[in-house]
Design a protein around this motif. Sequence first.
Motif, mmCIF file in Angstrom:
data_model
loop_
_atom_site.group_PDB
_atom_site.id
_atom_site.type_symbol
_atom_site.label_atom_id
_atom_site.label_comp_id
_atom_site.label_asym_id
_atom_site.label_seq_id
_atom_site.Cartn_x
_atom_site.Cartn_y
_atom_site.Cartn_z
ATOM 1 N N ILE A 20 -24.102 -40.007 -18.641
ATOM 2 C CA ILE A 20 -23.456 -38.694 -18.596
ATOM 3 C C ILE A 20 -23.555 -38.122 -17.194
ATOM 4 O O ILE A 20 -24.572 -38.282 -16.526
ATOM 5 C CB ILE A 20 -24.153 -37.731 -19.585
ATOM 6 N N VAL A 21 -22.506 -37.436 -16.777
ATOM 7 C CA VAL A 21 -22.579 -36.561 -15.608
ATOM 8 C C VAL A 21 -22.169 -35.175 -16.105
ATOM 9 O O VAL A 21 -21.058 -34.973 -16.591
ATOM 10 C CB VAL A 21 -21.732 -37.048 -14.404
ATOM 11 N N ALA A 22 -23.121 -34.250 -16.076
ATOM 12 C CA ALA A 22 -22.894 -32.885 -16.537
ATOM 13 C C ALA A 22 -22.829 -31.964 -15.329
ATOM 14 O O ALA A 22 -23.508 -32.200 -14.329
ATOM 15 C CB ALA A 22 -24.026 -32.448 -17.469
ATOM 16 N N ASP A 23 -22.002 -30.932 -15.427
ATOM 17 C CA ASP A 23 -21.994 -29.949 -14.338
ATOM 18 C C ASP A 23 -22.135 -28.542 -14.898
ATOM 19 O O ASP A 23 -21.553 -28.212 -15.924
ATOM 20 C CB ASP A 23 -20.737 -30.090 -13.462
ATOM 21 N N LEU B 80 -26.133 -23.915 -27.308
ATOM 22 C CA LEU B 80 -25.681 -24.874 -26.295
ATOM 23 C C LEU B 80 -26.575 -26.109 -26.271
ATOM 24 O O LEU B 80 -26.087 -27.240 -26.276
ATOM 25 C CB LEU B 80 -25.655 -24.225 -24.912
ATOM 26 N N LEU B 81 -27.878 -25.916 -26.232
ATOM 27 C CA LEU B 81 -28.802 -27.051 -26.139
ATOM 28 C C LEU B 81 -28.743 -27.942 -27.384
ATOM 29 O O LEU B 81 -28.805 -29.166 -27.265
ATOM 30 C CB LEU B 81 -30.227 -26.560 -25.877
ATOM 31 N N ASP B 82 -28.580 -27.344 -28.553
ATOM 32 C CA ASP B 82 -28.428 -28.147 -29.770
ATOM 33 C C ASP B 82 -27.169 -28.999 -29.692
ATOM 34 O O ASP B 82 -27.190 -30.192 -30.025
ATOM 35 C CB ASP B 82 -28.374 -27.255 -31.018
ATOM 36 N N LEU B 83 -26.082 -28.418 -29.240
ATOM 37 C CA LEU B 83 -24.822 -29.137 -29.094
ATOM 38 C C LEU B 83 -24.955 -30.269 -28.071
ATOM 39 O O LEU B 83 -24.539 -31.409 -28.324
ATOM 40 C CB LEU B 83 -23.728 -28.152 -28.657
ATOM 41 N N MET B 84 -25.566 -29.973 -26.938
ATOM 42 C CA MET B 84 -25.717 -30.986 -25.891
ATOM 43 C C MET B 84 -26.665 -32.100 -26.318
ATOM 44 O O MET B 84 -26.447 -33.266 -25.969
ATOM 45 C CB MET B 84 -26.161 -30.340 -24.582
ATOM 46 N N GLU B 85 -27.704 -31.771 -27.059
ATOM 47 C CA GLU B 85 -28.639 -32.791 -27.548
ATOM 48 C C GLU B 85 -27.877 -33.840 -28.362
ATOM 49 O O GLU B 85 -28.082 -35.042 -28.201
ATOM 50 C CB GLU B 85 -29.730 -32.143 -28.406
ATOM 51 N N THR B 86 -26.963 -33.383 -29.201
ATOM 52 C CA THR B 86 -26.143 -34.297 -30.002
ATOM 53 C C THR B 86 -25.271 -35.164 -29.096
ATOM 54 O O THR B 86 -25.171 -36.379 -29.306
ATOM 55 C CB THR B 86 -25.264 -33.483 -30.981
ATOM 56 N N LEU B 87 -24.642 -34.565 -28.091
ATOM 57 C CA LEU B 87 -23.796 -35.328 -27.164
ATOM 58 C C LEU B 87 -24.603 -36.373 -26.395
ATOM 59 O O LEU B 87 -24.148 -37.513 -26.230
ATOM 60 C CB LEU B 87 -23.101 -34.384 -26.179
ATOM 61 N N VAL C 152 -20.196 -28.206 -18.704
ATOM 62 C CA VAL C 152 -20.977 -27.343 -19.594
ATOM 63 C C VAL C 152 -20.297 -25.989 -19.800
ATOM 64 O O VAL C 152 -20.284 -25.456 -20.908
ATOM 65 C CB VAL C 152 -22.429 -27.184 -19.077
ATOM 66 N N GLY C 153 -19.683 -25.447 -18.759
ATOM 67 C CA GLY C 153 -18.972 -24.173 -18.896
ATOM 68 C C GLY C 153 -17.849 -24.252 -19.921
ATOM 69 O O GLY C 153 -17.665 -23.340 -20.740
ATOM 70 N N GLU C 154 -17.090 -25.342 -19.891
ATOM 71 C CA GLU C 154 -16.019 -25.543 -20.866
ATOM 72 C C GLU C 154 -16.582 -25.768 -22.262
ATOM 73 O O GLU C 154 -16.023 -25.277 -23.244
ATOM 74 C CB GLU C 154 -15.123 -26.717 -20.453
ATOM 75 N N LEU C 155 -17.680 -26.494 -22.352
ATOM 76 C CA LEU C 155 -18.341 -26.733 -23.631
ATOM 77 C C LEU C 155 -18.759 -25.401 -24.264
ATOM 78 O O LEU C 155 -18.567 -25.179 -25.461
ATOM 79 C CB LEU C 155 -19.562 -27.632 -23.404
ATOM 80 N N ILE C 156 -19.293 -24.521 -23.440
ATOM 81 C CA ILE C 156 -19.714 -23.196 -23.903
ATOM 82 C C ILE C 156 -18.514 -22.429 -24.471
ATOM 83 O O ILE C 156 -18.596 -21.833 -25.542
ATOM 84 C CB ILE C 156 -20.380 -22.409 -22.756
ATOM 85 N N LYS C 157 -17.385 -22.474 -23.752
ATOM 86 C CA LYS C 157 -16.177 -21.769 -24.215
ATOM 87 C C LYS C 157 -15.631 -22.390 -25.498
ATOM 88 O O LYS C 157 -15.325 -21.677 -26.457
ATOM 89 C CB LYS C 157 -15.094 -21.814 -23.136
ATOM 90 N N GLN C 158 -15.514 -23.716 -25.529
ATOM 91 C CA GLN C 158 -14.929 -24.407 -26.686
ATOM 92 C C GLN C 158 -15.717 -24.170 -27.963
ATOM 93 O O GLN C 158 -15.148 -24.016 -29.043
ATOM 94 C CB GLN C 158 -14.859 -25.915 -26.425
ATOM 95 N N HIS C 159 -17.046 -24.139 -27.845
ATOM 96 C CA HIS C 159 -17.896 -24.014 -29.029
ATOM 97 C C HIS C 159 -18.486 -22.616 -29.190
ATOM 98 O O HIS C 159 -19.402 -22.427 -29.995
ATOM 99 C CB HIS C 159 -18.998 -25.082 -28.983
ATOM 100 N N LYS C 160 -17.973 -21.680 -28.389
ATOM 101 C CA LYS C 160 -18.383 -20.266 -28.460
ATOM 102 C C LYS C 160 -19.900 -20.099 -28.448
ATOM 103 O O LYS C 160 -20.481 -19.433 -29.308
ATOM 104 C CB LYS C 160 -17.761 -19.600 -29.681
ATOM 105 N N CYS C 161 -20.527 -20.712 -27.450
ATOM 106 C CA CYS C 161 -21.985 -20.632 -27.290
ATOM 107 C C CYS C 161 -22.357 -19.380 -26.501
ATOM 108 O O CYS C 161 -22.948 -19.454 -25.435
ATOM 109 C CB CYS C 161 -22.506 -21.881 -26.569
ATOM 110 N N PHE C 162 -21.969 -18.208 -27.011
ATOM 111 C CA PHE C 162 -22.324 -16.973 -26.326
ATOM 112 C C PHE C 162 -22.678 -15.865 -27.305
ATOM 113 O O PHE C 162 -22.326 -15.904 -28.464
ATOM 114 C CB PHE C 162 -21.230 -16.516 -25.354
ATOM 115 N N ASP C 163 -23.436 -14.903 -26.758
ATOM 116 C CA ASP C 163 -23.955 -13.766 -27.530
ATOM 117 C C ASP C 163 -23.425 -12.444 -26.990
ATOM 118 O O ASP C 163 -24.176 -11.514 -26.796
ATOM 119 C CB ASP C 163 -25.487 -13.714 -27.414
#
Length: 184
Positions: A87-90, A69-76, A42-53
């Motif tokens: 899935i195994v998420a960390d 982040l949650l919208d992106l993960m819902e799709t995954l 999830v940390g890498e997902l946040i960086k890759q998709h710029k899920c920050f404010d």
Amino acid sequence: MSDNDETSRKRPNILVTGTPGVGKTATASLIAEELGLKHINVGELIKQHKCFDGYDDTLETHILDEDKLLDLMETLFQECADENMGIVADYHSCELFPERWFDLVLVLRTNTDVLYDRLDKRGYNEKKRTENLEAEIMQVVLEEARESYDIEIVHEVPSNTVEEMESNVERCRLWIEQWVANNS
């Protein structure tokens, strides 16, 4: 993910969580590789998709945009369910994820002397190191998991050594076999 998709899944979803430095990504990677699950760091997902404010200079970290982040993960999660893949998420936090996403929540725990060395090796500043050590001592992530998920799916496991990590993977293997048997 609709309730119908959730109940018709052929493979379980696992969340590996804990204080930064306890071995979440290493454990989740092993579980995914050895048990045929898709790993979501999830940390890498946040960086890759710029899920920050923005950025917190004091803690030297980005401020999470939870909705993005949650919208992106819902799709995954939906894509994996459609492909009959588990899935195994960390991630270091667990309270932001919907309870319905996970069938097992592993909370990794590490002795503070081991954790200190890991955080120091990562170059964490003293404030960030101290906050994470205090969080581990106070069982912050464990309590968060117990408050956020059905107590029966939350499991506290040690993560001080490679042997403990391998044991955790084996426990997941046995758990998944039982999950599949119960849900087929």
